[in-house]
Motif scaffolding. Sequence first.
Motif, PDB file in Angstrom:
ATOM      1  N   ARG A 138      95.388   0.011 115.649  1.00 32.37           N
ATOM      2  CA  ARG A 138      96.812  -0.038 115.953  1.00 32.37           C
ATOM      3  C   ARG A 138      97.116   0.840 117.169  1.00 32.37           C
ATOM      4  N   PRO A 139      98.270   0.624 117.817  1.00 26.28           N
ATOM      5  CA  PRO A 139      98.631   1.439 118.981  1.00 26.28           C
ATOM      6  C   PRO A 139      98.816   2.917 118.647  1.00 26.28           C
ATOM      7  N   LYS A 140      98.626   3.760 119.626  1.00 27.35           N
ATOM      8  CA  LYS A 140      99.009   5.175 119.664  1.00 27.35           C
ATOM      9  C   LYS A 140      98.069   6.138 118.949  1.00 27.35           C
ATOM     10  N   GLU A 141      97.638   5.847 117.716  1.00 26.42           N
ATOM     11  CA  GLU A 141      96.850   6.844 116.987  1.00 26.42           C
ATOM     12  C   GLU A 141      96.001   6.185 115.908  1.00 26.42           C
ATOM     13  N   LEU A 142      95.025   6.951 115.413  1.00 26.30           N
ATOM     14  CA  LEU A 142      94.208   6.472 114.303  1.00 26.30           C
ATOM     15  C   LEU A 142      95.092   6.306 113.069  1.00 26.30           C
ATOM     16  N   SER A 143      94.868   5.245 112.335  1.00 26.56           N
ATOM     17  CA  SER A 143      95.652   4.975 111.137  1.00 26.56           C
ATOM     18  C   SER A 143      94.734   4.420 110.058  1.00 26.56           C
ATOM     19  N   ILE A 144      95.279   4.252 108.873  1.00 27.12           N
ATOM     20  CA  ILE A 144      94.472   3.791 107.735  1.00 27.12           C
ATOM     21  C   ILE A 144      94.498   2.273 107.642  1.00 27.12           C
ATOM     22  N   VAL A 145      93.348   1.701 107.394  1.00 28.22           N
ATOM     23  CA  VAL A 145      93.239   0.264 107.162  1.00 28.22           C
ATOM     24  C   VAL A 145      92.500   0.043 105.850  1.00 28.22           C
ATOM     25  N   GLU A 146      92.947  -0.925 105.078  1.00 29.20           N
ATOM     26  CA  GLU A 146      92.276  -1.264 103.819  1.00 29.20           C
ATOM     27  C   GLU A 146      91.147  -2.248 104.095  1.00 29.20           C
ATOM     28  N   GLY A 147      90.028  -2.071 103.388  1.00 32.04           N
ATOM     29  CA  GLY A 147      88.886  -2.950 103.545  1.00 32.04           C
ATOM     30  C   GLY A 147      88.761  -3.931 102.385  1.00 32.04           C
ATOM     31  N   MET A 148      87.586  -4.529 102.268  1.00 31.03           N
ATOM     32  CA  MET A 148      87.356  -5.579 101.271  1.00 31.03           C
ATOM     33  C   MET A 148      86.889  -5.053  99.921  1.00 31.03           C
ATOM     34  N   ARG A 149      86.609  -3.746  99.835  1.00 30.84           N
ATOM     35  CA  ARG A 149      86.274  -3.092  98.561  1.00 30.84           C
ATOM     36  C   ARG A 149      84.965  -3.577  97.943  1.00 30.84           C
ATOM     37  N   PHE A 150      84.002  -3.975  98.754  1.00 30.31           N
ATOM     38  CA  PHE A 150      82.682  -4.236  98.188  1.00 30.31           C
ATOM     39  C   PHE A 150      82.146  -2.938  97.582  1.00 30.31           C
ATOM     40  N   ILE A 151      82.398  -1.819  98.280  1.00 25.82           N
ATOM     41  CA  ILE A 151      82.115  -0.482  97.765  1.00 25.82           C
ATOM     42  C   ILE A 151      83.471   0.205  97.589  1.00 25.82           C
ATOM     43  N   ASP A 152      83.790   0.634  96.370  1.00 22.34           N
ATOM     44  CA  ASP A 152      85.116   1.190  96.110  1.00 22.34           C
ATOM     45  C   ASP A 152      85.167   2.686  96.433  1.00 22.34           C
ATOM     46  N   LYS A 153      84.864   2.993  97.678  1.00 23.88           N
ATOM     47  CA  LYS A 153      84.971   4.339  98.243  1.00 23.88           C
ATOM     48  C   LYS A 153      85.559   4.186  99.639  1.00 23.88           C
ATOM     49  N   SER A 154      86.000   5.293 100.220  1.00 23.56           N
ATOM     50  CA  SER A 154      86.473   5.246 101.602  1.00 23.56           C
ATOM     51  C   SER A 154      85.294   5.380 102.553  1.00 23.56           C
ATOM     52  N   HIS A 155      85.577   5.220 103.849  1.00 24.54           N
ATOM     53  CA  HIS A 155      84.499   5.316 104.834  1.00 24.54           C
ATOM     54  C   HIS A 155      85.028   5.829 106.160  1.00 24.54           C
ATOM     55  N   CYS A 156      84.158   6.571 106.860  1.00 28.69           N
ATOM     56  CA  CYS A 156      84.482   7.047 108.206  1.00 28.69           C
ATOM     57  C   CYS A 156      83.289   6.826 109.123  1.00 28.69           C
ATOM     58  N   PRO A 157      83.389   5.892 110.084  1.00 29.79           N
ATOM     59  CA  PRO A 157      82.354   5.745 111.103  1.00 29.79           C
ATOM     60  C   PRO A 157      82.586   6.738 112.250  1.00 29.79           C
ATOM     61  N   HIS A 158      81.688   6.746 113.218  1.00 27.11           N
ATOM     62  CA  HIS A 158      81.823   7.599 114.421  1.00 27.11           C
ATOM     63  C   HIS A 158      82.063   9.066 114.054  1.00 27.11           C
ATOM     64  N   TYR A 159      81.416   9.529 113.017  1.00 29.28           N
ATOM     65  CA  TYR A 159      81.723  10.837 112.447  1.00 29.28           C
ATOM     66  C   TYR A 159      81.438  11.986 113.413  1.00 29.28           C
ATOM     67  N   ASN A 160      80.415  11.821 114.252  1.00 27.14           N
ATOM     68  CA  ASN A 160      80.037  12.902 115.163  1.00 27.14           C
ATOM     69  C   ASN A 160      80.413  12.646 116.616  1.00 27.14           C
ATOM     70  N   SER A 161      80.902  11.464 116.937  1.00 25.63           N
ATOM     71  CA  SER A 161      81.094  11.118 118.346  1.00 25.63           C
ATOM     72  C   SER A 161      82.555  11.119 118.792  1.00 25.63           C
ATOM     73  N   GLU A 162      83.488  11.009 117.847  1.00 28.51           N
ATOM     74  CA  GLU A 162      84.908  11.029 118.183  1.00 28.51           C
ATOM     75  C   GLU A 162      85.539  12.234 117.482  1.00 28.51           C
ATOM     76  N   LYS A 163      85.986  13.214 118.254  1.00 28.37           N
ATOM     77  CA  LYS A 163      86.385  14.519 117.720  1.00 28.37           C
ATOM     78  C   LYS A 163      87.464  14.459 116.646  1.00 28.37           C
ATOM     79  N   SER A 164      88.350  13.488 116.739  1.00 28.81           N
ATOM     80  CA  SER A 164      89.463  13.441 115.778  1.00 28.81           C
ATOM     81  C   SER A 164      89.071  12.822 114.443  1.00 28.81           C
TER      82      SER A 164
END
Length: 231
Positions: A138-164
């Motif tokens: 989405r525009p302007k900032e990182l926001s939350i998106v819901e996934g398909m729930r194959f795994i019922d946990k949250s996830h964060c990619p780019h953990y070491n490469s994007e400071k925010s």
Amino acid sequence: MKKQLLIYGSGRHTVPFLKYMAEATGKEKPNLCFIPTASGEDQNYIDSFYEVCSQINVTPHVLTVWINSYDQKESFEEIISKMDAIVVGGGNTLNMLAIWKAQGIDVALKKAYDNGVVMGGGSAGSLCWFNAGTTDSRPKELSIVEGMRFIDKSHCPHYNSEKSRRPLYHNNIITGKLTDGYACDDRSAIHFINDEVNCSISLDGENHSYFVYLDNDNNIVEERIPSTVVT
């Protein structure tokens, strides 16, 4: 039937990760399908997939959503069901999931996953399999998106490469906006079998994967998953 998922932090194609996915199928020369919806089916991205596949023992395929019924006579479900492994590319997660839902691709992927087709991907291609996570869709900032729930946990990619990414992920778990979940550095991956962590693999010793959760005192715990370097 064994359900398998390989997710990694970056959407870039690499020989070790795609080779690992191919070998996880147990097939001598598996059908490996790339779904580049999130990138708008960027041709350079597709070309890089074919280039990587030329170095491993697979039969490559690409599933495109910009089609018409005159030229394409197979349904998306029919195409997906013929694959042994499916890798989803990076890009705009929100747009990708909206298209998939409109076309029934999300349902077809779940059916294939339950039937033993190995799933995977990085960035948008890793985020989509979980219940939710942060996205730049989405525009302007990182926001939350819901996934398909194959795994019922949250996830964060780019953990070491994007400071925010890392502090925002921690804060969202602390405030209850996200459940506990899994984070991957760009060059690290997690292999799930039957919805549970089987192992972590990395392209080098500097990239890792983590289980991130709150302890009883409401403090963030970042538990590194032991990994093996693959080449």
